[in-house]
Motif scaffolding. Structure first.
Motif, PDB file in Angstrom:
ATOM      1  N   VAL A   1     -95.866 -57.564 -83.776  1.00  7.50           N
ATOM      2  CA  VAL A   1     -95.696 -58.233 -82.485  1.00  7.50           C
ATOM      3  C   VAL A   1     -94.541 -59.217 -82.555  1.00  7.50           C
ATOM      4  N   SER A   2     -93.566 -59.038 -81.680  1.00  8.24           N
ATOM      5  CA  SER A   2     -92.423 -59.954 -81.601  1.00  8.24           C
ATOM      6  C   SER A   2     -92.508 -60.752 -80.310  1.00  8.24           C
ATOM      7  N   LYS A   3     -92.432 -62.057 -80.445  1.00 12.46           N
ATOM      8  CA  LYS A   3     -92.471 -62.933 -79.276  1.00 12.46           C
ATOM      9  C   LYS A   3     -91.203 -63.792 -79.266  1.00 12.46           C
TER      10      LYS A   3
ATOM     11  N   THR B   1     -87.026 -65.415 -82.693  1.00 12.49           N
ATOM     12  CA  THR B   1     -88.246 -64.677 -82.361  1.00 12.49           C
ATOM     13  C   THR B   1     -89.313 -64.919 -83.418  1.00 12.49           C
ATOM     14  N   LEU B   2     -90.563 -65.032 -82.980  1.00 14.36           N
ATOM     15  CA  LEU B   2     -91.712 -65.129 -83.881  1.00 14.36           C
ATOM     16  C   LEU B   2     -92.261 -63.723 -84.086  1.00 14.36           C
ATOM     17  N   VAL B   3     -92.382 -63.307 -85.341  1.00 16.46           N
ATOM     18  CA  VAL B   3     -92.874 -61.960 -85.660  1.00 16.46           C
ATOM     19  C   VAL B   3     -94.162 -62.091 -86.456  1.00 16.46           C
ATOM     20  N   SER B   4     -95.192 -61.388 -86.000  1.00 17.79           N
ATOM     21  CA  SER B   4     -96.482 -61.411 -86.691  1.00 17.79           C
ATOM     22  C   SER B   4     -97.120 -60.035 -86.570  1.00 17.79           C
ATOM     23  N   THR B   5     -98.244 -59.865 -87.258  1.00 20.09           N
ATOM     24  CA  THR B   5     -98.990 -58.611 -87.150  1.00 20.09           C
ATOM     25  C   THR B   5    -100.359 -58.884 -86.552  1.00 20.09           C
TER      26      THR B   5
ATOM     27  N   ALA C   1     -96.940 -65.653 -89.968  1.00 23.40           N
ATOM     28  CA  ALA C   1     -95.865 -65.157 -89.116  1.00 23.40           C
ATOM     29  C   ALA C   1     -94.549 -65.557 -89.742  1.00 23.40           C
ATOM     30  N   LEU C   2     -93.498 -64.864 -89.397  1.00 23.20           N
ATOM     31  CA  LEU C   2     -92.174 -65.232 -89.864  1.00 23.20           C
ATOM     32  C   LEU C   2     -91.222 -65.280 -88.671  1.00 23.20           C
ATOM     33  N   PHE C   3     -90.054 -65.817 -88.907  1.00 18.37           N
ATOM     34  CA  PHE C   3     -89.099 -66.027 -87.820  1.00 18.37           C
ATOM     35  C   PHE C   3     -87.899 -65.097 -87.991  1.00 18.37           C
ATOM     36  N   LYS C   4     -87.464 -64.537 -86.873  1.00 17.85           N
ATOM     37  CA  LYS C   4     -86.310 -63.641 -86.886  1.00 17.85           C
ATOM     38  C   LYS C   4     -85.222 -64.217 -85.994  1.00 17.85           C
ATOM     39  N   VAL C   5     -84.007 -64.265 -86.517  1.00 18.54           N
ATOM     40  CA  VAL C   5     -82.842 -64.622 -85.701  1.00 18.54           C
ATOM     41  C   VAL C   5     -82.049 -63.345 -85.473  1.00 18.54           C
ATOM     42  N   GLU C   6     -81.923 -62.976 -84.204  1.00 19.47           N
ATOM     43  CA  GLU C   6     -81.182 -61.765 -83.863  1.00 19.47           C
ATOM     44  C   GLU C   6     -79.881 -62.167 -83.174  1.00 19.47           C
ATOM     45  N   PHE C   7     -78.768 -61.833 -83.808  1.00 21.26           N
ATOM     46  CA  PHE C   7     -77.453 -62.162 -83.260  1.00 21.26           C
ATOM     47  C   PHE C   7     -77.044 -61.070 -82.269  1.00 21.26           C
ATOM     48  N   LYS C   8     -76.599 -61.510 -81.086  1.00 21.78           N
ATOM     49  CA  LYS C   8     -76.378 -60.557 -79.995  1.00 21.78           C
ATOM     50  C   LYS C   8     -75.004 -60.696 -79.367  1.00 21.78           C
ATOM     51  N   GLY C   9     -74.043 -61.140 -80.180  1.00 15.02           N
ATOM     52  CA  GLY C   9     -72.697 -61.310 -79.663  1.00 15.02           C
ATOM     53  C   GLY C   9     -72.173 -62.692 -80.008  1.00 15.02           C
TER      54      GLY C   9
END
Length: 851
Positions: free
Chosen positions: A399-401, A367-371, A352-360
């Motif tokens: 899958v994003s958690k 978020t944890l992203v895996s398949t 799995a890899l990690f996503k940082v989503e900037f929202k303002g």
């Protein structure tokens, strides 16, 4: 005992405050087991937050006789064959306890509020309750105690529930709980005991409040993630369930600077615009995996861009696009380029890899992203070169958690404060026939709307309501052709003022809608803005017109408030108040009213536990309205929610049983009523015996015996022969017992009736006289006169009683003496032969002197 309660109150109250700041939907219930130095059980308590009728929150602590009772409150009953030793063992393993609750797929889970789930991690069935166990060692008055807390956390969204139970190492909620029990309070390094100050209060380790603790946890969580990335930790580590926190780990996590790097990027603007975009953080092994990353831009290694270079990274965010899967590619230190991911190259369910989503501004999600493999429906057997081959297309789901959301360094869990399961339940409750596809479509609209920067509202009604309402609102709306909108565009439509108006099919009818509504006295909140109030006013208007509606209020920081609000304990209190007001103001209640109340409570019970006091409040309102049969029903519902005997509830039920038995009617006039009347008198007898048998002698009140006597009198009156006599004698015994406790007018009056039933007229006359001497009720006077008219000599028995009792602080106003004198004159006129007998009494000398 007081010390135990004080400690439990402190531990629960602090934890509840922390969790409510993390997610204000969370409800916490707890069982506390206190062990002595030799592991003997000293105290078991049930702890929860209760809401009074004044809508004030308070911590309620109830001592439990056995662990079984407490486990029942957790939803665990003996018929599920749960081993209590799981909760009493020296070492507690939360994962073991969780696994013991997992049943076969499609069977009911032993925790009643959790939907069934399966052993496979692939099964995605939403459920909302989490169980967690942890301990504290504490010293009280030089003695050491071991306290075990079994927590039940309710209203946890399915994503965080899944992370908590299946990937605990990346569950922020799990980390908060672990650190709360191991690193929130000051512990003696030598004895490993929680320290108490001179006043018996628990000392905090860092003197931090709940907000500061959560900020520290956010920093540590990012530090933990950085450690996982740098050490190539895979999914197997995330699934491990160890709760032990070492000092080395805490130090390592705290000094890891990932949190500061991300926070610095989130506070940067570019040409006046707030930061929006995505950053993927990969492990060294993933970055070296050939073919995993498709670079649009790949930076030269000679010009390294580090994560500390917040200004440059803020510019690069403009090149990313989450919808098009275009990200900044990085590890925990360095930016490598901009590109997308070839997801098929990831090892399924292992990486799995990690996503940082900037929202303002200063807002971002980790978020944890895996398949994971999706089920395929194209499996088939084909013939090829004289061989049979089984062929199937493998599909991968990305899958994003969401792990954690931060706004100005304050962490929260949940999808932008939006609980998808709650939204779906509210939609189905408001719109009975709405399909799952339409609900999911509308849910997606709301989730995408949280990405805009200005805040907005989304209004949902049925198609006919949407059409008629927008005709009225046409001058304050921008009407569009009724059609579906791509969720990706919703954030752009939300940039203009006003609401976006949808129907339940997912079709959009208008944008920029300025809502009109009704101002309600209890519908406002001074701390909220115009958007919140206009939504509530509009909802109030549609409610009065009996039109269903759901409104999502999305604030500038992406938080979502749903109207009608998700049901919680406070919602139940308010709805019960509305019911009670409705009961009191109606001239007469009918079956449709009772059915309406029952249906409303049934709907509420689908979302939260309705406590015993809520049912009891309704019972009291119905009793006041003389709807005694329904009052009995709600008393029973209240009593069924209790774990221990409560005399107040049973006494109210007994009173309602008596009133209803009397209201059935006279069996002489209607023989069919005899059995119903007898049934309710027998139920009253059972109830009063239950009360008397469950109380010690010091807690009896006279009315307990009075009610049982009335039950016995009622049954006796409907019986014959010896059976009738036995019930009457028992009733008389109860009246005597009641009068030993309290010499009240009512008791003497009731005993007089019993004497009449037994044809003991002298005793009846004396008791009516005593009843009148205490509070001068006209009914007692009337009954005496009726007896005197039947047998005038009974008057002399009352005179004798008066002389005997007048000095016992009775007849203070001498009203009884006045009555006796008046009746003596009447007796002389009607029965002159009684003159000599009357003259023997000094009470009447004035009569004869005047003559």
């Amino acid at each position: 005992m007081k010390t135990y309660k004080h400690i439990n109150h402190t531990i629960y109250n602090n934890l509840n405050e922390i969790l409510n700041k993390l997610d204000n939907r969370v409800e916490v219930q707890a069982c506390s087991i206190i062990f002595g130095e030799n592991r003997e059980t000293l105290n078991i308590a049930w702890i929860e937050e209760s809401i009074t009728n004044e809508e004030k929150y308070e911590v309620k602590i109830e001592t439990q006789k056995t662990l079984t009772n407490a486990l029942k409150k957790l939803g665990i009953s003996n018929d599920k064959k749960i081993d209590e030793s799981l909760f009493l063992a020296e070492e507690i393993n939360n994962q073991l306890i969780f696994q013991s609750y997992i049943q076969e797929e499609n069977t009911e889970n032993i925790i009643s509020s959790i939907s069934s789930t399966a052993k496979s991690e692939k099964t995605h069935i939403p459920y909302e309750t989490i169980m967690y166990v942890n301990d504290l060692n504490i010293a009280i008055s030089s003695k050491s105690f071991h306290i075990r807390y079994i927590l039940l956390l309710k209203n946890i969204d399915s994503v965080n529930n899944h992370l908590f139970n299946y990937k605990p190492q990346v569950a922020f909620l799990r980390m908060v709980l672990d650190y709360y029990f191991q690193d929130y309070y000051k512990i003696n390094e030598h004895s490993n005991l929680v320290l108490l100050d001179n006043n018996g209060n628990i000392e905090m380790r860092y003197r931090e409040n709940s907000s500061q603790f959560l900020q520290r946890m956010a920093r540590l969580f990012f530090g933990k993630v950085e450690n996982m990335i740098s050490e190539n930790k895979d999914m197997s580590f995330m699934m491990s369930s160890s709760q032990e926190i070492t000092e080395t780990e805490k130090s390592q996590y705290y000094i890891n600077p990932l949190f500061d790097k991300i926070e610095s990027i989130s506070t940067r603007t570019y040409e006046g615009k707030h930061p929006f975009g995505c950053l993927l953080i990969l492990t060294p092994s993933q970055l070296s995996n050939p073919g995993l990353i498709n670079y649009l831009i790949h930076f030269e290694q000679t010009q390294t861009i580090t994560l500390e270079d917040a200004r440059r990274i803020r510019k690069l965010l403009e090149l990313t696009n989450n919808e098009q899967d275009m990200y900044i590619i990085a590890d925990h230190n360095i930016i490598y380029g901009i590109g997308d991911i070839n997801w098929s190259m990831l090892e399924v369910e292992d990486e799995a890899l990690f996503k940082v989503e900037f929202k303002g501004l200063s807002r971002y999600d980790l978020t944890l992203v895996s398949t994971e493999k999706l089920s395929s429906k194209d499996a088939r057997i084909i013939n090829e070169a004289d061989a049979k081959i089984f062929q199937m297309t493998t599909k991968l789901g990305i899958v994003s958690k969401p792990l954690i959301s931060l706004s100005f360094k304050y962490p929260q869990i949940g999808i932008e404060g939006f609980n998808a399961e709650q939204f779906e339940r509210i939609m189905k409750n408001q719109f009975k026939s709405i399909g799952n596809d339409h609900t999911k479509k509308l849910r997606s609209m709301i989730q995408k709307a949280t990405e805009q920067q200005n805040g907005t509202m989304i209004v949902i009604t049925d198609p006919s309501t949407a059409k008629s309402e927008l005709q009225k609102l046409s001058k304050q709306s921008t009407l569009i052709q009724s059609e579906e909108i791509n969720p990706l565009f919703i954030k752009y439509l939300a940039t203009i003022d006003g609401a976006i108006y949808f129907d339940t099919t997912g079709a959009c009818h208008a944008i920029g809608v300025i809502l009109d509504g009704l101002a309600e006295g209890d519908g406002g909140d001074a701390s909220r803005g115009a958007r919140f109030h206009s939504a509530h006013r509009y909802m109030a208007k549609l409610k009065k017109e009996h039109k269903a509606c759901v409104i999502a209020i999305i604030s500038e920081d992406g938080m979502v408030n749903l109207i009608p609000e998700p049901v919680n304990k406070l919602t139940v209190i308010r709805e019960v108040k509305i019911m009670m007001e409705d009961i009191s103001k109606k001239d007469e209640l009918n079956d449709s009213d009772f059915q309406s109340y029952a249906e409303k409570l049934k709907q509420l019970s689908q979302y939260t536990t309705i406590e015993h006091n809520n049912y009891f409040d309704i019972a009291k309102a119905l009793y006041q309205k003389e709807s005694f049969k329904e009052a009995i029903n709600y008393c029973n519902r209240a009593i069924s929610c209790l774990e221990k005997f409560d005399a107040t509830y049973h006494r109210k039920k007994a009173s309602a049983l008596l009133k209803y038995a009397y209201s059935v009617g006279n069996p002489k006039d209607n023989p069919d009523k005899k059995q119903e009347k007898l049934t309710y008198f027998n139920l009253l007898l059972e109830e009063t015996e239950l009360i008397i048998n469950n109380l010690n002698q010091n807690k009896y009140i006279s009315n307990d015996y009075n009610l049982r006597a009335l039950a016995l009198t009622g049954i006796g009156g409907l019986s014959n022969g010896n059976e009738r006599d036995e019930y009457q004698e028992k009733a008389l015994d109860d009246y005597n017992q009641a009068l030993k406790i309290n010499q009240s007018s009512t008791l003497y009056y009731n005993r007089a009736i019993q004497y009449l039933e037994m044809e003991k007229f002298t005793e009846a006359a004396r008791d009516y006289g005593l009843s009148y001497m205490i509070d001068y009720k006209d009914e007692s006077l009337k009954r005496m006169e009726q007896l005197f008219a039947t047998e005038h000599s009974l008057f002399f028995d009352v005179i004798d009683m008066y002389i005997e009792k007048k000095d016992e602080t009775l007849d203070k106003e001498e009203t009884m003496l006045e009555f006796l004198n008046t009746h003596a004159k009447r007796l002389l006129a009607e029965h002159p032969k009684e003159e000599d007998r009357l003259k023997q009494y000094e009470l009447f000398q004035s009569i004869f002197q005047n003559e």
